[in-house]
Design an enzyme around this catalytic site. Structure first.
Site, PDB file in Angstrom:
ATOM      1  N   SER A  18       0.841  -0.971   0.289  1.00  0.00           N
ATOM      2  CA  SER A  18      -0.070   0.030  -0.056  1.00  0.00           C
ATOM      3  C   SER A  18       1.071   1.231  -0.084  1.00  0.00           C
ATOM      4  CB  SER A  18      -0.776   0.036   1.198  1.00  0.00           C
ATOM      5  OG  SER A  18      -1.647   1.228   1.510  1.00  0.00           O
TER       6      SER A  18
ATOM      7  N   TYR B 294      -2.395  -1.047  10.130  1.00  0.00           N
ATOM      8  CA  TYR B 294      -2.511  -1.463   8.754  1.00  0.00           C
ATOM      9  C   TYR B 294      -1.282  -0.903   8.058  1.00  0.00           C
ATOM     10  CZ  TYR B 294      -4.259  -1.117   3.704  1.00  0.00           C
ATOM     11  OH  TYR B 294      -4.156  -1.211   2.644  1.00  0.00           O
TER      12      TYR B 294
END
Length: 284
Positions: A176, A189
């Protein structure tokens, strides 16, 4: 200036459901032209029911691969993805379970080998995220759960899959942009995505002598079920507005990168991250 990019919406359950999203994510562009780049290959795609996973599965089917869709419990979305994969001429199976569980990872690979007798491509794409702005308020159980789903599962499934991957095989991990830019609301995350990036680079070096390539994709803001199931309706309405392109990306704009990395076109590419993020320069 109106920064709204999407209708305000929120889903109260994770993982989110694609069939409840408005507008529906675009998982295949009308002008995509397949070229048989993955003919005869067998792929496992985790998080394959929706979002980026659905787009990857459909693109792989168009390119000639047989696909095993792995998902948690989003049965309606998984049925639609399965139908789209088979509609494009490929065989497919759908396997429901928690990739954070080692026993389920073993079953995934066992069923794929039992059906097709081989495994060529592993896409580790499943993930979850939970916003929290205050580290002191973050529950340790949440931290552990996010790590188990996002990075422990990659370790467990890759470990089992390696017994069947041969020279020319490809492993592709979903990281990401948060691994490179950070995100003040997604501490756990973002941390897992940093771990995924390092895991990808290290495993690529480790497996290079065997001819197995390991790469990753680091998406920016992509319109998937993870978004309305994570953020408030107000935040969803402005999702992607802060990118240079001023909008969120679609899964169809990400999936071709997974095709490239799995194909012979990327035969000299390993240990790399492709950044598909609407123009954010992260130098990573």
């Amino acid at each position: 200036m109106d920064e709204k990019t999407l209708p305000a919406q929120h889903q109260d359950r994770q993982p989110g459901l694609e069939h409840e999203m408005n507008p529906q994510p675009i998982y295949l562009a009308n002008d995509y032209r397949p070229a048989g780049k993955l003919a005869g290959k067998v792929a496992i795609v985790t998080g394959g029911d929706s979002g980026i996973g659905r787009a990857v599965a459909v693109h792989y089917a168009l390119e000639g691969a047989q696909v095993a869709l792995v998902y948690l419990n989003e049965d309606e979305d998984a049925r639609e993805t399965l139908a789209q994969v088979t509609r494009h001429g490929s065989q497919a199976i759908a396997l429901a379970g928690d990739v954070a569980q080692a026993e389920f990872c073993q079953r995934i690979v066992a069923e794929v080998i039992a059906k097709w007798g081989r495994l060529d491509i592993l896409v580790n794409n499943a993930g979850e995220q939970h916003p929290e702005t205050d580290l002191q308020e973050m529950d340790e159980a949440q931290w552990k759960r996010t790590f188990r789903t996002n990075i422990f599962a990659m370790f467990q499934l890759t470990k089992v899959a390696l017994a069947h991957l041969q020279a020319g095989s490809s492993i592709i991990n979903t990281s990401s942009v948060t691994a490179y830019k950070g995100n003040p609301m997604l501490l756990d995350y973002s941390s897992t995505k940093g771990a995924i990036t390092s895991f990808t680079r290290s495993l690529a070096i480790n497996l290079a002598p065997k001819g197995i390539r390991v790469n990753g994709v680091a998406p920016g803001p992509i319109w998937t079920p993870l978004i309305p199931s994570t953020f408030s309706a107000d935040k969803v309405a402005k999702f992607g507005a802060d990118t240079p392109m001023g909008r969120p990306g679609q899964p169809a704009e990400v999936a071709p990168a997974y095709v490239y990395l799995a194909s012979r076109d990327a035969s000299y590419v390993t240990g790399q991250m492709l950044h598909i993020n609407g123009g954010s320069v992260v130098n990573g």
